[in-house]
Design an enzyme around this catalytic site. Structure first.
Site, short mmCIF file in Angstrom:
data_model
loop_
_atom_site.label_atom_id
_atom_site.label_comp_id
_atom_site.label_asym_id
_atom_site.label_seq_id
_atom_site.Cartn_x
_atom_site.Cartn_y
_atom_site.Cartn_z
N ASN A 116 36.03 32.19 42.75
CA ASN A 116 35.00 33.19 42.49
C ASN A 116 34.27 32.85 41.19
O ASN A 116 33.70 31.78 41.09
CB ASN A 116 35.52 34.63 42.59
CG ASN A 116 36.71 34.97 41.74
OD1 ASN A 116 37.83 34.50 42.00
ND2 ASN A 116 36.54 35.82 40.74
N ASP A 117 34.27 33.71 40.20
CA ASP A 117 33.35 33.62 39.06
C ASP A 117 33.32 32.24 38.39
O ASP A 117 34.37 31.68 38.07
CB ASP A 117 33.74 34.62 37.98
CG ASP A 117 33.88 36.04 38.48
OD1 ASP A 117 33.78 36.26 39.69
OD2 ASP A 117 34.10 36.92 37.64
#
Length: 598
Positions: free
Chosen positions: A68-69
């Site tokens: 993710n991020d």
């Protein structure tokens, strides 16, 4: 490139190949945990309905598992670094560590071992997102969020330092014993307190950074913290800024040039150098936890009051977005090698979690984008970094001066389009047929696109591209413009309103896919009839840039027919006005030589 350039390119390519061998074990798959995740996701998970050929070809992605991020992107001693949230044990969120990849060109990537993993009391239950700051001596420091309790996501801020600053690859990171360095005191919501930004140094010698939070039930907050040594931090009396938008995740705060130049600005230099400060604006970006998108405002930073004021008083309400599609938790960094600011953003899958587990991977990073302030000063412009053009095939297909009549579609042939880069310039024959914009939708592009999709006949538009289309058009993803006359307000005439939309509602015959339309209004003057579009197509990704980067939309799609050689590309016009393709140029896109060992 020339002989010297070729030698340099080969030299670093050899370096990367050697690194890849050293880092071959950096992404370990734990099959037992994947099976557990699958069991928790669905009873008896079948094979994924997402074809393996839909794994991206040139977007950033590890070989397996969940990401993710993007975290702490930086340029250090000749290497680009990207850290990112990663589950080494499966294709669903959990067991998060900071994975770490390096590159010479932002296109070819080698995965190193994870840089930050849960290992101390202050991050035992989670190593969440954060940022990097370059200290005065050029050494990077990482600030990140740790979770330190098993019963609740109690969030604190920690620091990590490179073990050996002379190592350009920054392969080892250490956590000082004085962690955590920032804790949620003074009534701060400890479960909504995360994602420290890159710090900037003021003329007073203090470093400052922001931490995102939630005040009360609905107010997003960016708290300011000050420190001289990155060890002892003090919270400012007032937040930098706040707004009733819900929790602010992954805040980002940085200067941009306001004098028409496309150069980036280092986060610290604009504050220390008073002359430079007079030539910059500031951007505050926040990721909205409830709505799952990023928005930003452009404004002024009052260094004495430590407050940020958006130029548009309604900016926190209108929500200008980096990207109107599948794009979240973004992070920028200043690239001193090319004096530019680069934007990274995460794009999740749009299939089911069960499909993710079955296929073994989930999540990509969008193509890095150069960002700079539009000459109007009202918004940012974004464009794929120039390096991505090195992946273009040698011989493009070109279509010139082709009129597309109402109801007509024209196939672009001569190349494989499942993995392509398409640039097209349109000219509208006349704006007289433009429909009147419904006042109820004047600020709701998403709703307008849902109601007036690609197949809904209009006045001026919809016109644009059908990408990842099947031969019989059973499957197609539309990227298009539609032009409206402005909503009537007191009888006055305004400039035409341009809607940009990606419509994937017919992108796949597979069931259970998340296929929403994505849309944004393009702040451009189309009275001359001209507008441009660029789409990066990558198997299951359609990443589009309208009007030179004034509006961007990334969409994830999973065709069942339009795969590989069976994918087609069309120009279409479903409006009443004729549209001319002044020029369309399309390239097949090659894969990078290296993509994290995949």
């Amino acid at each position: 490139m020339g002989v010297l350039g070729s030698r340099v390119a080969w030299a670093w390519l050899v370096q990367l190949l050697l690194l890849q061998q050293l880092a071959g074990a950096s992404h370990v798959v734990y099959d037992d945990l994947e099976l557990q995740a699958a069991a928790a996701t669905a009873d008896g998970v079948p094979p994924s309905i997402v074809d393996s050929e839909l794994r991206t070809g040139y977007h950033f992605q590890p070989p397996k598992n969940w990401i993710n991020d993007p975290n702490a992107p930086m340029y250090y001693k000749g290497w680009y670094h990207l850290f990112y949230q990663y589950n080494p044990k499966g294709a669903v969120w959990g067991n998060i560590v900071w994975a770490h990849s390096v590159s010479r060109d932002l296109i070819n990537w080698v995965a190193l071992k994870p840089a930050i993993e849960p290992s101390i009391r202050a991050d035992k239950y989670g190593c969440w997102s954060g940022s990097a700051t370059m200290m005065a001596d050029g050494t990077p420091v990482i600030m990140y969020t740790g979770v330190n309790r098993p019963d609740v996501n109690y969030q604190v801020q920690n620091v990590a330092l490179p073990r050996n600053g002379s190592d350009p690859l920054l392969r080892e990171w250490v956590k000082p014993g004085h962690n955590p360095v920032i804790v949620p005191e003074g009534g701060i919501n400890a479960t909504q307190f995360r994602d420290p930004t890159t710090a900037w140094r003021g003329a007073d010698g203090h470093w400052r950074l922001l931490v995102g939070s939630l005040a009360g039930q609905s107010r997003g907050v960016a708290y300011v913290y000050r420190s001289r040594d990155f060890r002892r931090w003090t919270r400012a009396a007032q937040p930098l800024h706040s707004a009733p938008t819900g929790m602010w995740e992954c805040p980002d705060f940085y200067p941009v040039t306001a004098d028409g130049r496309r150069e980036g600005v280092d986060t610290s230099s604009a504050v220390v150098d008073a002359a430079a400060s007079a030539r910059v604006k500031y951007v505050l970006k926040n990721s909205l936890d409830l709505r799952r998108y990023d928005y930003y405002t452009v404004g002024t930073y009052d260094r004495k009051a430590e407050r940020y004021v958006p130029d548009d008083p309604a900016g926190d309400e209108h929500h200008i977005r980096y990207d109107y599609g599948n794009f979240y938790a973004s992070k920028t960094f200043y690239d001193p090698a090319k004096r530019r600011r680069i934007l990274w953003g995460w794009a999740n899958e749009s299939d089911t979690a069960a499909d993710d587990v079955a296929k073994g991977w989930a999540g990509i990073q969008a193509i890095p984008r150069k960002v700079w302030l539009d000459p109007s000063g009202k918004q940012l412009l974004q464009w794929p970094i120039e390096e991505v053009e090195r992946l273009r095939g040698k011989w493009p297909v070109i279509l010139k001066d082709r009129v597309v009549k109402p109801g007509e579609h024209v196939e672009v042939t001569g190349l494989q389009t499942a993995q392509a880069d398409v640039e097209v310039s349109f000219e509208v024959g006349s704006l007289e047929a433009a429909e009147r914009l419904d006042p109820a939708m004047a600020y709701d592009a998403q709703r307008l696109c849902s109601a007036r999709g690609a197949d809904a006949r209009g006045g001026v538009g919809p016109f644009g591209l059908w990408v990842l289309a099947s031969a019989g058009l059973e499957e197609k993803t539309a990227v298009f413009f539609r032009v409206f006359r402005p909503a009537a307000r007191g009888g006055g005439a305004g400039k035409p309103v341009v809607l940009m939309c990606t419509d994937p509602t017919k992108s796949s015959r597979n069931p259970n896919m998340y296929q929403p339309t994505f849309a944004g209004f393009v702040d451009t003057d189309i009275t001359n009839g001209k507008i441009s579009l660029r789409s990066l197509i990558d198997r299951s990704v359609v990443e589009s840039f309208g009007a030179g980067g004034k509006a961007c939309i990334l969409s994830r799609v999973y065709p069942s027919l339009a795969i590989g050689k069976n994918a087609r590309l069309y120009v279409f016009n479903n409006g009443k006005a004729e549209i001319k393709v002044s020029q369309l140029t399309a390239w097949e896109m090659k894969k990078p030589v290296m993509m994290n060992g995949a």
